[in-house]
Write a protein that holds these residues in place. Structure first.
Motif, short mmCIF file in Angstrom:
data_model
loop_
_atom_site.label_atom_id
_atom_site.label_comp_id
_atom_site.label_asym_id
_atom_site.label_seq_id
_atom_site.Cartn_x
_atom_site.Cartn_y
_atom_site.Cartn_z
N UNK A 19 0.84 -1.20 0.00
CA UNK A 19 0.00 0.00 0.00
C UNK A 19 0.88 1.25 0.00
N UNK A 20 1.94 1.24 0.78
CA UNK A 20 2.85 2.38 0.83
C UNK A 20 3.53 2.59 -0.53
N UNK A 21 3.92 1.50 -1.15
CA UNK A 21 4.56 1.59 -2.46
C UNK A 21 3.59 2.16 -3.51
N UNK A 22 2.32 1.77 -3.43
CA UNK A 22 1.31 2.30 -4.36
C UNK A 22 1.19 3.81 -4.19
N UNK A 23 1.15 4.31 -2.95
CA UNK A 23 1.02 5.74 -2.70
C UNK A 23 2.28 6.50 -3.15
N UNK A 24 3.42 5.92 -3.01
CA UNK A 24 4.65 6.55 -3.49
C UNK A 24 4.61 6.69 -5.01
N UNK A 25 4.18 5.65 -5.70
CA UNK A 25 4.09 5.69 -7.17
C UNK A 25 3.04 6.72 -7.60
N UNK A 26 1.88 6.77 -6.93
CA UNK A 26 0.85 7.75 -7.28
C UNK A 26 1.38 9.17 -7.09
N UNK A 27 2.04 9.44 -5.97
CA UNK A 27 2.58 10.78 -5.71
C UNK A 27 3.63 11.16 -6.75
N UNK A 28 4.48 10.21 -7.12
CA UNK A 28 5.52 10.48 -8.11
C UNK A 28 4.90 10.79 -9.47
N UNK A 29 3.92 10.00 -9.90
CA UNK A 29 3.27 10.23 -11.19
C UNK A 29 2.50 11.56 -11.19
N UNK A 30 1.82 11.88 -10.09
CA UNK A 30 1.11 13.15 -9.99
C UNK A 30 2.08 14.33 -10.09
N UNK A 31 3.23 14.21 -9.44
CA UNK A 31 4.26 15.25 -9.51
C UNK A 31 4.75 15.44 -10.94
N UNK A 32 4.98 14.36 -11.66
CA UNK A 32 5.39 14.45 -13.07
C UNK A 32 4.31 15.11 -13.92
N UNK A 33 3.06 14.73 -13.70
CA UNK A 33 1.94 15.32 -14.44
C UNK A 33 1.87 16.83 -14.19
N UNK A 34 1.93 17.24 -12.92
CA UNK A 34 1.85 18.67 -12.58
C UNK A 34 3.03 19.44 -13.18
N UNK A 35 4.21 18.87 -13.12
CA UNK A 35 5.40 19.52 -13.68
C UNK A 35 5.23 19.72 -15.19
N UNK A 36 4.77 18.69 -15.89
CA UNK A 36 4.59 18.79 -17.34
C UNK A 36 3.48 19.73 -17.73
N UNK A 37 2.44 19.79 -16.91
CA UNK A 37 1.29 20.62 -17.27
C UNK A 37 1.50 22.09 -16.95
N UNK A 38 2.54 22.47 -16.22
CA UNK A 38 2.80 23.89 -15.94
C UNK A 38 2.94 24.68 -17.24
N UNK A 39 3.58 24.09 -18.22
CA UNK A 39 3.75 24.76 -19.50
C UNK A 39 2.41 24.92 -20.20
N UNK A 40 1.59 23.88 -20.17
CA UNK A 40 0.28 23.95 -20.81
C UNK A 40 -0.61 24.98 -20.14
N UNK A 41 -0.58 25.09 -18.82
CA UNK A 41 -1.43 26.05 -18.12
C UNK A 41 -1.08 27.49 -18.52
#
Length: 191
Positions: A19-41
């Motif tokens: 469960x902890x590993x799943x949350x780490x992966x979700x947080x990492x992917x969300x961080x990548x998404x937000x970083x990439x979308x800063x340019x689009x915003x």
């Protein structure tokens, strides 16, 4: 002290719970998404103002603003000049302890290039109630394009702590409707 101490003293060698590993992966992917979308915003959401910045000296910028205020002053308000530039003109505003100077009077629907700089410390230019926030640094002339879409009185506050009088650092921009005679070309002309 943990509720259940690890079996080994070197805790980082312990296996990670699923469960902890799943949350780490979700947080990492969300961080990548937000970083990439800063340019689009920037383009899609129009979140950030496009601006220019040039080096200047506080004394040179102060001279520009003084000349601008003398040329376009229409009245005074509590000892501060109220300046009404020509529609579409470059507009100069300076921050200093503890005021935004001069007061501006702009026309609704007309685009202006607003020049901002500070004479002393870093200040924040926050136009209320709109969502325009810019850090203004001494030694730099920041230029933003602004087209007022509503008439009324708008407040400018400093949103970067600049000293003991920070809470009093305010300014004003009045936005007026274009006069009908100025907005419509005269029919008599051109005949």
């Amino acid at each position: 002290m943990a509720v259940t101490p690890p079996e080994q003293r070197i805790w980082w060698n312990e296996p990670i719970e699923r469960v902890e590993l799943v949350w780490i992966v979700i947080a990492f992917l969300w961080g990548l998404f937000m970083f990439g979308f800063m340019i689009a915003w920037h383009f899609i959401g129009q979140q950030n103002l496009s601006k220019e910045a040039y080096r200047t000296t506080p004394s040179a910028y102060e001279a520009k603003v003084d000349d601008f205020a003398k040329k376009f002053q229409v009245r005074e308000e509590k000892g501060i000049p109220v300046v009404k530039p020509k529609p579409g003109a470059d507009v100069y505003l300076l921050g200093r302890l503890w005021q935004w100077w001069p007061i501006l009077e702009l026309e609704k629907g007309v685009s202006y290039r607003i020049h901002l700089s500070s004479l002393d410390w870093q200040h924040g230019f926050s136009l209320q109630p709109t969502n325009i926030n810019i850090q203004v640094h001494p030694g730099y002339e920041h230029i933003i394009s602004l087209t007022p879409t509503e008439s009324g009185e708008f407040g400018i506050i400093c949103n970067e702590f600049c000293g003991i009088g920070h809470h009093t650092m305010t300014g004003k921009i009045y936005v007026t409707e274009q006069k009908r005679a100025e907005a419509e070309p005269r029919l008599a002309e051109g005949r």
